[in-house]
Design a protein around this motif. Structure first.
Motif, PDB file in Angstrom:
ATOM      1  N   ARG A  15       0.798  -1.228   0.000  1.00  0.00           N
ATOM      2  CA  ARG A  15       0.000   0.000   0.000  1.00  0.00           C
ATOM      3  C   ARG A  15       0.828   1.275   0.000  1.00  0.00           C
ATOM      4  NH1 ARG A  15      -4.505  -1.604   4.648  1.00  0.00           N
ATOM      5  NH2 ARG A  15      -5.933  -2.762   3.264  1.00  0.00           N
ATOM      6  N   MET A  16       2.133   1.161   0.037  1.00  0.00           N
ATOM      7  CA  MET A  16       2.988   2.348   0.120  1.00  0.00           C
ATOM      8  C   MET A  16       2.778   3.261  -1.079  1.00  0.00           C
ATOM      9  SD  MET A  16       6.582   0.735   1.550  1.00  0.00           S
ATOM     10  CE  MET A  16       7.380   2.336   1.656  1.00  0.00           C
ATOM     11  N   ILE A  17       2.770   4.566  -0.827  1.00  0.00           N
ATOM     12  CA  ILE A  17       2.600   5.535  -1.898  1.00  0.00           C
ATOM     13  C   ILE A  17       3.753   5.472  -2.890  1.00  0.00           C
ATOM     14  CG2 ILE A  17       3.758   7.463  -0.740  1.00  0.00           C
ATOM     15  CD1 ILE A  17       0.447   7.670  -2.731  1.00  0.00           C
ATOM     16  N   GLU A  18       4.912   4.984  -2.433  1.00  0.00           N
ATOM     17  CA  GLU A  18       6.081   4.860  -3.311  1.00  0.00           C
ATOM     18  C   GLU A  18       6.013   3.635  -4.217  1.00  0.00           C
ATOM     19  OE1 GLU A  18       7.372   6.689   0.645  1.00  0.00           O
ATOM     20  OE2 GLU A  18       6.237   4.919   0.011  1.00  0.00           O
ATOM     21  N   ARG A  19       5.045   2.776  -3.981  1.00  0.00           N
ATOM     22  CA  ARG A  19       4.938   1.538  -4.736  1.00  0.00           C
ATOM     23  C   ARG A  19       4.856   1.836  -6.235  1.00  0.00           C
ATOM     24  NH1 ARG A  19       5.954  -3.755  -3.356  1.00  0.00           N
ATOM     25  NH2 ARG A  19       4.675  -5.206  -4.546  1.00  0.00           N
ATOM     26  N   PRO A  20       5.692   1.187  -7.064  1.00  0.00           N
ATOM     27  CA  PRO A  20       5.625   1.421  -8.512  1.00  0.00           C
ATOM     28  C   PRO A  20       4.249   1.092  -9.069  1.00  0.00           C
ATOM     29  CG  PRO A  20       7.657   0.289  -7.930  1.00  0.00           C
ATOM     30  CD  PRO A  20       6.812   0.301  -6.692  1.00  0.00           C
TER      31      PRO A  20
END
Length: 264
Positions: A15-20
């Motif tokens: 769920r990370m906003i940095e997730r590609p």
């Protein structure tokens, strides 16, 4: 050691906003991507992107659920929760791919289909069900990859393929742990606890035969080295398509049918 990572920790990474995102992978895996828009019924849903591209100089159709990297983008992409228009656009592109004999490659990252009133008014359930019916009988290879969250029917609508893969820190489930805890215990605060028993991680699903392959990620998540992860996906896609394209249309459909019948 990888199997001992808690499900909640993997969900947090997924769920990370940095997730590609889908577009991040399209940029690195394919060349000459030409995006196509609209479902030819109502509008263009920006939470699903799709079009024609080249994979190692081979024409393919690429479809994926797109989340944003900030609040503005997420509002534009509806936080990666497609409306029925998005699923109908995806199906339009799949049928086009079948007409021109192009393999279909799907990238999935959604907490679920959008559940707003307007989505229900325009037939959200029918749109998802139609995708499942049509994907079951499309005569070109279909590979679906869960790159983040794979939530409920919203993910399954793009995952009725010949092969379903997951990135190592992605998750795939009938509903979120928060929803599961709310229904089972009437207490969403127990979501971390139930995440460990839901069987949502890539390793658990590979063991159960729900997916065929896990694509490894760097420690901390795919965003730590997206180029490495994209290269791994590209190599796997090239190799797997050679196998799938060696089959006759009848063999492809029969094997896809049997793949999903084993879960009934």
């Amino acid at each position: 050691m990888a199997k001992k990572v808690k499900a909640w920790d993997r969900l947090t990474i997924a769920r990370m906003i940095e997730r590609p995102t889908t577009l991040d992978y399209i940029e690195r895996i394919f060349t000459n991507f030409f995006e196509l828009h609209g479902d030819r019924y109502f509008r263009d849903d920006k939470s699903i992107v799709g079009g024609i591209a080249a994979l190692n100089n081979k024409p393919v159709t690429v479809i994926g659920i797109q989340k944003g990297k900030n609040l503005k983008e997420n509002l534009e992409r509806n936080f990666g929760c497609p409306n029925p228009d998005g699923y109908r656009k995806a199906l339009r592109l799949m049928k086009q791919a079948e007409k021109f004999n192009r393999p279909i490659l799907c990238f999935i990252n959604t907490s679920g289909a959008y559940c707003g009133v307007e989505a229900e008014e325009r037939g959200q359930g029918e749109a998802i069900a139609r995708n499942l019916i049509e994907m079951a009988r499309i005569t070109v290879p279909i590979i679906s990859i869960i790159i983040g969250e794979g939530g409920s029917g919203g993910a399954l609508a793009l995952a009725c393929g010949d092969r379903v893969w997951m990135l190592e820190n992605s998750v795939y489930s009938i509903l979120s742990p928060e929803g599961f805890a709310s229904i089972l215990f009437k207490d969403p605060s127990k979501s971390q606890e139930v995440a460990e028993i839901m069987g949502i991680t890539s390793y658990e699903l590979l063991e159960k035969g729900v997916i065929e392959k896990i694509i490894k990620e760097p420690k901390g998540g795919a965003h730590k080295n997206i180029d490495l992860v994209a290269a791994s996906i590209k190599d796997e896609l090239i190799n797997e398509l050679k196998i799938l394209e060696s089959k006759t249309k009848d063999e492809l459909l029969e094997e896809r049918y049997n793949r999903f019948r084993k879960f009934s």
